[in-house]
Design a protein around this motif. Structure first.
Motif, PDB file in Angstrom:
ATOM      1  N   PHE A 170      75.624  42.833  80.686  1.00  0.00           N
ATOM      2  CA  PHE A 170      76.635  43.107  81.708  1.00  0.00           C
ATOM      3  C   PHE A 170      76.616  44.606  82.001  1.00  0.00           C
ATOM      4  O   PHE A 170      76.569  45.420  81.091  1.00  0.00           O
ATOM      5  CB  PHE A 170      78.029  42.702  81.224  1.00  0.00           C
ATOM      6  N   MET A 171      76.610  44.964  83.293  1.00  0.00           N
ATOM      7  CA  MET A 171      76.585  46.378  83.636  1.00  0.00           C
ATOM      8  C   MET A 171      77.521  46.668  84.802  1.00  0.00           C
ATOM      9  O   MET A 171      77.776  45.798  85.638  1.00  0.00           O
ATOM     10  CB  MET A 171      75.165  46.835  83.957  1.00  0.00           C
ATOM     11  N   THR A 172      78.058  47.880  84.820  1.00  0.00           N
ATOM     12  CA  THR A 172      78.955  48.293  85.903  1.00  0.00           C
ATOM     13  C   THR A 172      78.418  49.561  86.546  1.00  0.00           C
ATOM     14  O   THR A 172      77.659  50.317  85.952  1.00  0.00           O
ATOM     15  CB  THR A 172      80.377  48.584  85.399  1.00  0.00           C
ATOM     16  N   GLY A 173      78.844  49.774  87.785  1.00  0.00           N
ATOM     17  CA  GLY A 173      78.501  50.996  88.504  1.00  0.00           C
ATOM     18  C   GLY A 173      79.424  51.149  89.690  1.00  0.00           C
ATOM     19  O   GLY A 173      80.172  50.225  90.023  1.00  0.00           O
ATOM     20  N   ILE A 174      79.348  52.305  90.350  1.00  0.00           N
ATOM     21  CA  ILE A 174      80.256  52.537  91.472  1.00  0.00           C
ATOM     22  C   ILE A 174      79.524  52.891  92.764  1.00  0.00           C
ATOM     23  O   ILE A 174      80.144  53.068  93.803  1.00  0.00           O
ATOM     24  CB  ILE A 174      81.269  53.661  91.161  1.00  0.00           C
ATOM     25  N   TRP A 194      80.793  32.603  82.041  1.00  0.00           N
ATOM     26  CA  TRP A 194      79.584  33.436  82.160  1.00  0.00           C
ATOM     27  C   TRP A 194      78.680  33.258  80.957  1.00  0.00           C
ATOM     28  O   TRP A 194      77.475  33.231  81.069  1.00  0.00           O
ATOM     29  CB  TRP A 194      79.966  34.907  82.312  1.00  0.00           C
ATOM     30  N   TRP A 195      79.286  33.142  79.786  1.00  0.00           N
ATOM     31  CA  TRP A 195      78.521  32.998  78.561  1.00  0.00           C
ATOM     32  C   TRP A 195      77.746  31.680  78.545  1.00  0.00           C
ATOM     33  O   TRP A 195      76.611  31.621  78.084  1.00  0.00           O
ATOM     34  CB  TRP A 195      79.475  33.061  77.373  1.00  0.00           C
ATOM     35  N   VAL A 233      72.962  34.736  87.356  1.00  0.00           N
ATOM     36  CA  VAL A 233      73.261  36.146  87.593  1.00  0.00           C
ATOM     37  C   VAL A 233      74.514  36.200  88.460  1.00  0.00           C
ATOM     38  O   VAL A 233      74.580  35.553  89.505  1.00  0.00           O
ATOM     39  CB  VAL A 233      72.101  36.865  88.311  1.00  0.00           C
ATOM     40  N   THR A 234      75.506  36.950  88.022  1.00  0.00           N
ATOM     41  CA  THR A 234      76.778  37.008  88.733  1.00  0.00           C
ATOM     42  C   THR A 234      77.045  38.434  89.204  1.00  0.00           C
ATOM     43  O   THR A 234      76.909  39.381  88.426  1.00  0.00           O
ATOM     44  CB  THR A 234      77.940  36.565  87.819  1.00  0.00           C
ATOM     45  N   LEU A 235      77.408  38.590  90.461  1.00  0.00           N
ATOM     46  CA  LEU A 235      77.795  39.893  91.007  1.00  0.00           C
ATOM     47  C   LEU A 235      79.294  39.889  91.239  1.00  0.00           C
ATOM     48  O   LEU A 235      79.820  38.989  91.902  1.00  0.00           O
ATOM     49  CB  LEU A 235      77.070  40.171  92.328  1.00  0.00           C
TER      50      LEU A 235
END
Length: 208
Positions: free
Chosen positions: A202-206, A44-45, A51-53
């Motif tokens: 990088f971000m996370t969510g639910i 990824w770096w 852009v990766t999901l």
């Protein structure tokens, strides 16, 4: 809570499974079982424009991954000894890591959320001894733009955990929800406007 003892198979001592552990440093320092996928981080770096999901179930290590990124970009390389990324990681630059965990912010109103958000940015500014432009405003979006300008191009790593926590917190209050959405929308517009300053995000969510 009673501490779980390491279990044994024959004469071999097996590592504990770090159930519920979200801190990479604590996981590694306590010698817990860790499934090594750190070679993906290096990929990824290197793919700078991609852009990766990633989709995962809940409680499946999203916050642990954010913590892993943070430790790596802060160059706590001793924690990665023996992992796949150890011989692969060649980046020697020093990065400013802005880690925002919206689920850890303590708030019951939008005003409290705004105050907690601003406080996290202020802590980051103080830690890195940044001097913001006099024209930098007090809103979170203006302050973030000031941070990017002070840090410079490609020196900022932005990690956001539970980006949607402020929205789900006010899901049953339409007025508060819209106010929180406006704050976040303004912030992400600022992130987009200063994308050249961000080396990695990088971000996370639910929720969708």
């Amino acid at each position: 809570m009673k501490r779980t003892k390491p279990w044994k198979v024959g004469r071999t001592m097996q590592k504990q499974v770090g159930i519920g552990k979200q801190d990479f440093a604590a996981l590694r320092e306590s010698q817990c079982f860790y499934i090594d996928k750190t070679d993906f981080i290096r990929q990824w770096w290197n793919y700078r424009d991609d852009v990766t999901l990633i989709t995962r179930p809940r409680r499946f290590g999203k916050s642990l991954l954010v913590s892993t990124f943070e430790c790596l970009f802060l160059r706590k390389l001793e924690l990665f000894k023996g992992l796949k990324i150890e011989p692969l990681w060649k980046d020697t630059k020093q990065y400013c890591v802005l880690h925002l965990d919206f689920s850890a912010m303590d708030f019951t109103s939008v005003e409290e959320f705004k105050k907690a958000f601003n406080n996290d940015l202020d802590v980051f500014i103080s830690r890195h001894k940044l001097v913001l432009n006099r024209d930098a405003g007090e809103s979170v979006s203006e302050k973030f733009i000031g941070i990017c300008d002070a840090v410079g191009d490609k020196k900022l790593v932005l990690l956001i955990d539970e980006y949607d926590a402020p929205l789900t917190a006010f899901m049953n209050n339409k007025e508060q929800f819209e106010k929180a959405r406006t704050i976040l929308s303004s912030f992400y517009q600022a992130v987009k406007s200063r994308y050249k300053a961000v080396r990695f995000m990088f971000m996370t969510g639910i929720t969708r």
